[in-house]
Design an enzyme around this catalytic site. Sequence first.
Site, PDB file in Angstrom:
ATOM      1  N   ALA A 109       4.774   4.687  -4.181  1.00 39.55           N
ATOM      2  CA  ALA A 109       4.561   3.977  -5.442  1.00 39.55           C
ATOM      3  C   ALA A 109       3.433   4.630  -6.237  1.00 39.55           C
ATOM      4  CB  ALA A 109       4.259   2.507  -5.167  1.00 39.55           C
ATOM      5  N   GLN A 119       0.833  -1.204   0.000  1.00 36.30           N
ATOM      6  CA  GLN A 119       0.000   0.000   0.000  1.00 36.30           C
ATOM      7  C   GLN A 119       0.873   1.262   0.000  1.00 36.30           C
ATOM      8  OE1 GLN A 119      -3.225   0.566  -0.407  1.00 36.30           O
ATOM      9  NE2 GLN A 119      -3.584  -1.610  -0.734  1.00 36.30           N
ATOM     10  N   SER A 120       1.971   1.202  -0.735  1.00 40.00           N
ATOM     11  CA  SER A 120       2.929   2.309  -0.767  1.00 40.00           C
ATOM     12  C   SER A 120       2.330   3.569  -1.389  1.00 40.00           C
ATOM     13  CB  SER A 120       4.168   1.888  -1.569  1.00 40.00           C
ATOM     14  OG  SER A 120       4.992   2.997  -1.835  1.00 40.00           O
ATOM     15  N   ASN A 121       2.394   4.666  -0.633  1.00 40.54           N
ATOM     16  CA  ASN A 121       1.996   5.970  -1.168  1.00 40.54           C
ATOM     17  C   ASN A 121       3.023   6.483  -2.170  1.00 40.54           C
ATOM     18  OD1 ASN A 121      -0.385   6.320   0.568  1.00 40.54           O
ATOM     19  ND2 ASN A 121       1.116   6.460   2.215  1.00 40.54           N
TER      20      ASN A 121
END
Length: 336
Positions: free
Chosen positions: A74, A70-72
């Site tokens: 990315a 759930q990388s912001n």
Amino acid sequence: MPRLRFAQLPTPLEEAANLSKYLGGPRILFKRDDLTASALGGNKVRKLEFILGRIVSEGYDTLIVPGGYQSNMARISAALANKLGLNVELVLGGAPEEAINNNGNLLLEHLLGANITYVNTVPRWDFGSALDDLKEKLQADGLKPYLLPLGGSSPEGMAGYVEATLELKEQCRLQSVKPDRLFVAIGSGGTYSGLLLGALNNDVGYEVTGISVSRTRDYLLEKVPENVDHGASLLDMKSFSASSRLSIYDEYIGDSYGAMTDECKEAIQLVAKTEGVFLDPVYSGKCMAGMIDLIQKGEVGRKETVIFLHTGGWPALFAYESDLIKTSAANVAKIA
């Protein structure tokens, strides 16, 4: 440093009067970096203005971005790279079952058309040889890839939050705010390090307090001074190396990075109900939980003035639906 402009700045500095009243003090203000606008906003936009400035100026054509599922970083990197016509490769790590949930940031990254490689890794920032292997493959294909440091924790990323410090200082002057503390979540440490460097060089008068969402305090007390010293040398600024001057807490991580805690859930619900503002379950929710606990323990005085840096990340809320909402027959509306 080369810089590309993506963020809508300045982001607002807003009173959180209802939250302050509910807690019985201190005075709380939100620095709304969730409203940087590009790709649904967040603190990573400020970092990427300088990081992508370097990438474009040095002729890279491909961006490799590591992160959690759930990388912001990315999400925002993929969107801004598309805008610049760069190739995007996301390398996302975590437990295998997390990749099944394609809500939240993962959904948006699929919509953006990024190539995604999933890596089964715990802790999720340990990618083994996956990043170097991908970089070598891309180079063999004739591309010029740039491997983004995890979380954008580089001097370029720190520069974004040195600039943010100047912005915040001017807002405080215009609004006659004299903060005692600035609270921010710490993941890889780049935002916190940039804020420390900005505070040290700009006579802001507040303490930068970090709430870790992943690493231990001992690790950060060693790593952050290294980051700050490195950034200061490249930015030609004053620095320090004394870990005793750092205000960092690691009691609010829970079981692991990204694992929901009851306190985080309560903080998200409280801020939504009192201020109509959405926090995220990975960063800002845990930071708020830590800040509230420190207020209730008396470590933050009721008469202080506190700024909470909202780093964004709210799309991840949709991947945590089962943790955030518990339905029962008693509270489900019945339609006749």
